[in-house]
Scaffold this motif. Structure first.
Motif, PDB file in Angstrom:
ATOM      1  N   VAL A  11      27.042  22.213-146.343  1.00 34.67           N
ATOM      2  CA  VAL A  11      27.354  20.992-147.102  1.00 34.67           C
ATOM      3  C   VAL A  11      26.102  20.112-147.181  1.00 34.67           C
ATOM      4  N   ILE A  12      25.404  19.979-146.057  1.00 32.60           N
ATOM      5  CA  ILE A  12      24.144  19.236-146.015  1.00 32.60           C
ATOM      6  C   ILE A  12      23.007  20.229-146.207  1.00 32.60           C
ATOM      7  N   PRO A  13      22.078  19.970-147.137  1.00 32.96           N
ATOM      8  CA  PRO A  13      20.952  20.892-147.327  1.00 32.96           C
ATOM      9  C   PRO A  13      20.142  21.073-146.048  1.00 32.96           C
ATOM     10  N   LYS A  14      19.811  22.310-145.751  1.00 22.27           N
ATOM     11  CA  LYS A  14      19.052  22.629-144.540  1.00 22.27           C
ATOM     12  C   LYS A  14      17.764  23.335-144.918  1.00 22.27           C
ATOM     13  N   THR A  15      16.858  23.402-143.964  1.00 20.02           N
ATOM     14  CA  THR A  15      15.586  24.056-144.209  1.00 20.02           C
ATOM     15  C   THR A  15      14.984  24.527-142.900  1.00 20.02           C
ATOM     16  N   HIS A  16      14.157  25.577-142.989  1.00 18.18           N
ATOM     17  CA  HIS A  16      13.324  25.988-141.859  1.00 18.18           C
ATOM     18  C   HIS A  16      11.864  25.618-142.103  1.00 18.18           C
ATOM     19  N   LEU A  17      11.592  24.925-143.213  1.00 15.56           N
ATOM     20  CA  LEU A  17      10.237  24.518-143.548  1.00 15.56           C
ATOM     21  C   LEU A  17      10.018  23.057-143.164  1.00 15.56           C
ATOM     22  N   GLY A  18       8.781  22.706-142.943  1.00 12.22           N
ATOM     23  CA  GLY A  18       8.445  21.313-142.707  1.00 12.22           C
ATOM     24  C   GLY A  18       8.871  20.805-141.337  1.00 12.22           C
ATOM     25  N   LEU A  19       8.857  19.493-141.187  1.00 12.43           N
ATOM     26  CA  LEU A  19       9.201  18.877-139.903  1.00 12.43           C
ATOM     27  C   LEU A  19      10.684  19.007-139.599  1.00 12.43           C
ATOM     28  N   ASN A  20      11.528  18.733-140.577  1.00 15.59           N
ATOM     29  CA  ASN A  20      12.971  18.894-140.359  1.00 15.59           C
ATOM     30  C   ASN A  20      13.320  20.352-140.098  1.00 15.59           C
TER      31      ASN A  20
END
Length: 465
Positions: free
Chosen positions: A441-450
């Motif tokens: 539901v919430i966009p996720k990522t393995h890139l960047g600081l987040n």
């Protein structure tokens, strides 16, 4: 037998379809049987939701078969003998009468490509009101990244008014001149001309992102995170090519100060094409910006090229590192984890290196096995070897992925499911499609600081639970 062949492995046809599906108001018409349609349609609708209610009666007509994306001509044995002209004419007539698309893109499936139909001839008379592009040779048994870039460049060729596309082939394209490829180690090249151009226009730098196809598990979150970090430094992201962009965004690529290739497997050829045809220089990230150190190199290098201050980003990076330290130190003080924990990675050499570099250098984890998709795409193969040899772990590349024991597996959902069926005790972290069905539901990522924080969160919770 190669274990990858028992998995859902996308190929060049998938790459072409997902390249086109990343653009708004394009109808991707697959000239082929329904068997080539259903998986791709489902992935496209899941990644970029077009149908907000799951009603099986929607899009029940011919060509769509209950799915809002990627209609197909549902070729059968008769069509393979007499040709696909009739069904193409019917499909295009229906699409033009019932939908408001800005362009129709017709892609031959591998089987349909053998028929030998003159798609250009058929479409020139069938498409009365809508611009179209045809892709007649999807590339037999080639990898997804090759097909993806071919699809992107075919679309660029059409929009530029040149339909020749350097011969219809998904293979490597000839280059016309040396290209100003800028990396972390060589980001001076082209800086003066970029800054001169910006000064003349008296504007803040505007950039475009390349190499983030919608087939990437967290493509939406990836775009948002890179856009967020660059925005801190006064750099505006105009679009992410063929990833949630419009045809107008593509036409405006020539106005960018710099094209940023986030994943070189999916964007370097495109960046070279754009330089040849628009003169826009490009920056190629040496590896995926996974982890704090590589993200810092990535953003700092772009800021240096564009003469922007990276101070706000550095402050944000220090905050993220502090957040990670608090959680890591609490667990480590009690258990010693995650240092020494074994992990495995499945993906391209680029993914294997980028994840391993962060897990080994920052978290002190130990690689146990790798499973490389498309070994012929060898970006960062030598870097991965060097990283492992540096720690006397080069033998891990030859280990059997399915026989080794590890606590953390970073892989696609299908591979994680297979490991579970083999009764392996581990925690799985999805890094690519196909997924096990987790709804983001919430966009996720393995890139960047987040992305670094999310990976740490997933690893710590995987070890605890």
């Amino acid at each position: 037998m190669n274990p990858i062949m028992t998995n859902i492995t996308p190929d060049s046809l998938s790459g072409i379809l997902f390249a086109l599906e990343g653009v708004d108001k394009i109808c991707t018409l697959l000239n082929g049987p329904t068997g080539c349609k259903f998986y791709h349609s489902a992935i496209s609708d899941n990644q970029r939701i077009f149908q907000h209610e799951l009603d099986p009666m929607n899009h029940h007509e011919d060509f769509f078969f209950g799915q809002p994306r990627i209609p197909s001509t549902y070729l059968d044995k008769r069509d393979y003998v007499y040709g696909s002209r009739d069904k193409l004419n019917m499909a295009i007539k229906y699409i033009e009468a019932n939908f408001d698309y800005e362009m129709i893109c017709i892609v031959n499936s591998p089987g349909a490509a053998l028929i030998g139909d003159d798609l250009e001839g058929i479409l020139s008379s069938a498409c009365q009101h809508t611009p179209y592009v045809t892709i007649q040779t999807p590339g037999f048994s080639e990898n997804i990244s090759t097909g993806y870039e071919y699809g992107v460049i075919s679309l660029l060729e059409k929009l530029s008014g040149n339909d020749q596309a350097d011969n219809v082939s998904t293979g490597s394209r000839s280059t016309k001149s040396p290209h100003p490829t800028m990396t972390v180690n060589d980001c001076q090249d082209g800086q003066a001309s970029i800054l001169s151009s910006l000064n003349k226009k008296n504007q803040e730098p505007v950039v475009n992102l390349l190499g983030l196809p919608i087939y990437k598990n967290y493509y939406d979150g990836d775009i948002k995170e890179i856009t967020r970090l660059l925005g801190m430094c006064g750099i505006k992201v105009a679009s992410s090519l063929c990833s949630d962009c419009s045809l107008e965004d593509i036409r405006n690529l020539k106005n960018g100060a710099l094209n940023i290739v986030v994943d070189r497997e999916y964007g370097e050829k495109t960046a070279k094409w754009l330089y040849d045809h628009t003169g826009v220089k490009y920056f190629v990230s040496p590896c995926l910006p996974i982890g704090f150190e590589e993200t810092e190199k990535f953003i700092k290098s772009i800021c240096h090229v564009l003469n922007c201050s990276d101070a706000p980003f550095i402050e944000e990076a220090e905050r993220a590192r502090a957040l990670a330290y608090i959680q890591l130190s609490r667990l480590n003080s009690l258990t010693g984890l995650p240092r020494g924990v074994g992990f495995a990675v499945k993906g391209s050499y680029n993914q294997c290196f980028s994840y391993s570099n962060f897990l080994i250098r920052y978290l002190g984890m130990i690689p146990r096995a790798f499973l490389v998709d498309d070994p012929e795409v060898d970006f960062l193969k030598n870097d991965l070897n060097a990283l492992l040899e540096e720690r006397h772990m080069a033998s891990m590349l030859s280990k059997d992925f399915y026989d080794e024991d590890f606590h953390i597996a970073i892989a696609d959902g299908s591979t994680i499911a297979k490991l579970k069926l083999l009764k392996k005790e581990f925690s799985g972290i999805e890094n690519s499609l196909p997924s096990m069905g987790y709804i983001n539901v919430i966009p996720k990522t393995h890139l960047g600081l987040n992305g670094a924080l999310l990976l740490i969160e997933q690893i710590l919770n995987g070890l605890i639970f």
